[in-house]
Design a protein around this motif. Structure first.
Motif, PDB file in Angstrom:
ATOM      1  N   TYR A  80       0.821  -1.206   0.000  1.00 19.64           N
ATOM      2  CA  TYR A  80       0.000   0.000   0.000  1.00 19.64           C
ATOM      3  C   TYR A  80       0.860   1.263   0.000  1.00 19.64           C
ATOM      4  N   ILE A  81       0.275   2.332  -0.511  1.00 20.52           N
ATOM      5  CA  ILE A  81       0.911   3.645  -0.478  1.00 20.52           C
ATOM      6  C   ILE A  81       0.375   4.375   0.744  1.00 20.52           C
ATOM      7  N   GLU A 108     -12.488   5.431  -4.050  1.00 22.02           N
ATOM      8  CA  GLU A 108     -11.393   5.627  -4.991  1.00 22.02           C
ATOM      9  C   GLU A 108     -11.040   7.101  -4.989  1.00 22.02           C
ATOM     10  N   SER A 129      -4.784  14.478  -2.221  1.00 22.11           N
ATOM     11  CA  SER A 129      -4.045  13.244  -2.473  1.00 22.11           C
ATOM     12  C   SER A 129      -2.994  13.478  -3.556  1.00 22.11           C
ATOM     13  N   VAL A 131      -1.639  10.654  -4.811  1.00 19.20           N
ATOM     14  CA  VAL A 131      -1.646   9.340  -5.443  1.00 19.20           C
ATOM     15  C   VAL A 131      -3.067   8.986  -5.868  1.00 19.20           C
ATOM     16  N   SER A 132      -3.169   8.031  -6.769  1.00 16.96           N
ATOM     17  CA  SER A 132      -4.472   7.490  -7.171  1.00 16.96           C
ATOM     18  C   SER A 132      -4.596   6.079  -6.628  1.00 16.96           C
ATOM     19  N   GLY A 133      -5.811   5.742  -6.206  1.00 16.49           N
ATOM     20  CA  GLY A 133      -6.016   4.397  -5.697  1.00 16.49           C
ATOM     21  C   GLY A 133      -7.294   4.294  -4.890  1.00 16.49           C
ATOM     22  N   GLU A 156      -4.479   1.577  -1.728  1.00 18.18           N
ATOM     23  CA  GLU A 156      -4.098   0.501  -2.637  1.00 18.18           C
ATOM     24  C   GLU A 156      -4.036   1.090  -4.037  1.00 18.18           C
ATOM     25  N   PRO A 157      -2.881   1.049  -4.685  1.00 13.18           N
ATOM     26  CA  PRO A 157      -2.786   1.627  -6.032  1.00 13.18           C
ATOM     27  C   PRO A 157      -3.677   0.883  -7.027  1.00 13.18           C
TER      28      PRO A 157
END
Length: 158
Positions: A80-81, A108, A129, A131-133, A156-157
């Protein structure tokens, strides 16, 4: 005081076992509170005597820190990120108590989506954010204090 000094002070306070510290200068005032049991330190004591009540309280904290790395959860979260706090302040999941949370487990998120608010010095900062996920876990309770670089969410990516 600059932000780095404030961060160091917060880390010191959290490790020392002191419940509350207030510093007041000419044009600056800061109060740091923790949820720990209070330890009373007399500010009128000479500088050499002040560290004595603080030193014994540091030992239990070391024991807690040694337990944290041995937790098996660290291995499970490696895929996970981690979305971390860019500042110190108070974490809020929504803009007000009657509004829905910005991000919940299972949602998401994409780059630039607001995931929370951090209040610092009476300013409410929207945290976006990077990041995407999909959010797997919210690591901080609503309306609780956070430190710089503290993990807030596991993503979670996609």
């Amino acid at each position: 005081m600059d932000i780095k000094q404030i961060q160091e002070l917060i880390k010191f306070v959290s490790r020392s076992g002191v419940n509350e510290v207030a510093i007041e200068q000419e044009n600056f005032k800061i109060t740091i509170k923790t949820n720990q049991a209070p330890v009373y330190v007399n500010a009128a004591l000479p500088a050499a005597a002040a560290p004595q009540p603080v030193a014994p309280a540091a030992a239990p904290t070391v024991a807690v820190e040694t337990k944290a790395p041995s937790a098996p959860e660290v291995e499970d979260t490696s895929k996970y990120i981690t979305v971390k706090s860019p500042m110190i302040g108070t974490f809020y999941r929504s803009s007000s108590p009657d509004k829905p949370s910005f991000a919940n487990v299972g949602d998401e998120i994409g780059v630039g989506k607001v995931v929370c608010i951090i209040e610092a010095m009476k300013l409410f900062n929207e945290i976006e954010s990077e990041v995407s996920g999909r959010i797997v876990k919210v690591l901080v309770e609503n309306a609780s204090p956070v430190e710089y670089d503290q993990p807030l969410f596991l993503v979670e990516p996609i």
